[in-house]
Write a protein that holds these residues in place. Structure first.
Motif, PDB file in Angstrom:
ATOM      1  N   LEU A   9       0.832  -1.210   0.000  1.00  0.00           N
ATOM      2  CA  LEU A   9       0.000   0.000   0.000  1.00  0.00           C
ATOM      3  C   LEU A   9       0.865   1.258   0.000  1.00  0.00           C
ATOM      4  CD1 LEU A   9      -2.732  -1.129   2.565  1.00  0.00           C
ATOM      5  CD2 LEU A   9      -2.973  -0.934   0.072  1.00  0.00           C
ATOM      6  N   LEU A  47      -0.088   5.324  -1.030  1.00  0.00           N
ATOM      7  CA  LEU A  47      -1.210   5.639  -0.146  1.00  0.00           C
ATOM      8  C   LEU A  47      -0.780   6.272   1.179  1.00  0.00           C
ATOM      9  CD1 LEU A  47      -3.142   2.496  -1.073  1.00  0.00           C
ATOM     10  CD2 LEU A  47      -4.286   4.685  -0.891  1.00  0.00           C
ATOM     11  N   ILE A 101     -10.898   3.587   1.846  1.00  0.00           N
ATOM     12  CA  ILE A 101     -10.496   4.719   1.010  1.00  0.00           C
ATOM     13  C   ILE A 101     -11.693   5.634   0.762  1.00  0.00           C
ATOM     14  CG2 ILE A 101      -9.694   5.385  -1.309  1.00  0.00           C
ATOM     15  CD1 ILE A 101      -7.900   2.915  -1.282  1.00  0.00           C
ATOM     16  N   GLY A 155      -2.862   6.710  -5.736  1.00  0.00           N
ATOM     17  CA  GLY A 155      -2.885   6.554  -4.284  1.00  0.00           C
ATOM     18  C   GLY A 155      -2.506   7.846  -3.578  1.00  0.00           C
ATOM     19  N   VAL A 168      -5.265   9.901  -2.227  1.00  0.00           N
ATOM     20  CA  VAL A 168      -5.827   9.415  -0.960  1.00  0.00           C
ATOM     21  C   VAL A 168      -4.963   9.900   0.203  1.00  0.00           C
ATOM     22  CG1 VAL A 168      -6.597   7.380   0.310  1.00  0.00           C
ATOM     23  CG2 VAL A 168      -6.635   7.364  -2.202  1.00  0.00           C
TER      24      VAL A 168
END
Ligand code: GDP
Length: 299
Positions: A40, A45, A79, A260, A263
């Motif tokens: 991730l 992210l 998310i 990502g 986010v």
């Protein structure tokens, strides 16, 4: 959104693959969750989101097997929770005439193109739009904005290369007023090589705008290129501090960008995200939608 899905599918396939590799034929435990966090983080992210998602995946599932599809569904839900509060349209207050939108961001992020696309949208909604070619450092930027203006049918206030952007701002508001325009959108320079000078210029533009209209600019949009990954984070910090950014647009999500980062930015800064850019053409600007985006990333 198809183009976003295609773009993100290309890049999120490694994320998807990573999740598949981790959880296939293995039980969920501290080690697999740590591996999940790593993939991730590699997907941009950020640490906070990565541990949040790993926490949600792990909850009540230790020593059990879990399908990769379930991991992705949990991830998409987490998310979406972060993105939903920031997914907000750009609201044009019709009582402000003109409603002044200042567009900032580093060179190449897609400012001018975004201004063109946004203007086309607003003109399409029946609004009268005036553009101001505030990137006075680059002759090409001035030309590019003029081309967009012609294509859309929006007047462009411009001066020659090297002129003072702040006085152009003043002139542009006056002209937009005299033409009774609904919206004025101003481009700016984005030379991050000379940060102090750039920030001084932005501050001056804002100061001068306030002389004509104490509430202007009514919106300050920061345009971010999704392909720069982590660098986008520091751009939000820098421009947020100097220009009083009120909302974000992320461009180039049709390409190889991982997405990502948007986010991570939403989680950290909680600034409204108004639009995403999914191509170079006039209609390649989409209102930002949390659920679609979350699903596209989770793959
Ligand atoms: P500026 O320097 O910030 O004004 O950036 P430009 O608007 O000139 O854009 C830089 C380059 O990125 C141009 O070649 C644009 O066509 C391209 N571009 C802008 N937005 C997008 C987008 O959403 N997707 C893609 N693929 N290209 C974009």
């Amino acid at each position: 959104w198809q183009r976003l899905r295609d773009g993100l599918a290309r890049s999120s396939s490694s994320l998807s693959q990573g999740i598949g590799d981790i959880f296939t034929k293995r039980k969920l435990d501290a080690a697999t969750l740590e591996e999940l966090e790593d993939v991730l983080i590699q997907a941009d992210l950020g640490l906070t989101m990565a541990s949040r998602i790993a926490g949600a995946v792990g909850k009540g599932r230790y020593d059990k097997t879990i399908e990769p599809a379930e991991v992705k569904a949990i991830m998409a839900a987490e998310i979406e929770q972060v993105l939903a509060p920031v997914a907000r349209p750009l609201e044009i207050d019709a009582s402000k005439r003109p409603f002044v939108v200042l567009v900032v961001g580093v060179n190449g992020s897609g400012k001018t193109t975004t201004i063109g696309k946004l203007s086309a949208k607003l003109v399409g909604e029946g609004r009268k739009v005036v553009l101001a070619a505030g990137d006075t450092f680059r002759a090409a930027a001035i030309e590019q904005l003029k081309i967009w203006g012609e294509r859309i049918g929006a007047p462009v206030v411009a001066r020659s290369q090297g002129s003072d952007a702040a006085s152009l701002a003043y002139e542009a508001i006056e002209q937009a007023r005299s033409e009774d325009a609904d919206v004025l959108i101003m481009d700016t320079a984005g030379r991050l090589q000379n940060r102090a000078e750039l920030m001084a210029e932005l501050e001056k533009i804002v100061r001068v705008m306030k002389k004509v209209d104490a509430e202007a600019p009514h919106a300050v949009l920061l345009v971010l290129d999704a392909t720069v990954g982590q660098n986008a984070m520091s751009q939000v910090e820098i421009f947020g501090r100097t220009a009083g950014v009120t909302g974000l647009v992320m461009t180039k999500l049709d390409g190889t960008a991982r997405g990502g980062i948007l986010v991570a930015i939403a989680e950290k800064f909680r600034l409204p995200v108004h639009f995403i850019g999914v191509g170079e053409q006039m209609d390649d600007l989409e209102p930002f939608a949390a659920r679609d985006f979350a699903r596209a990333i989770a793959g």
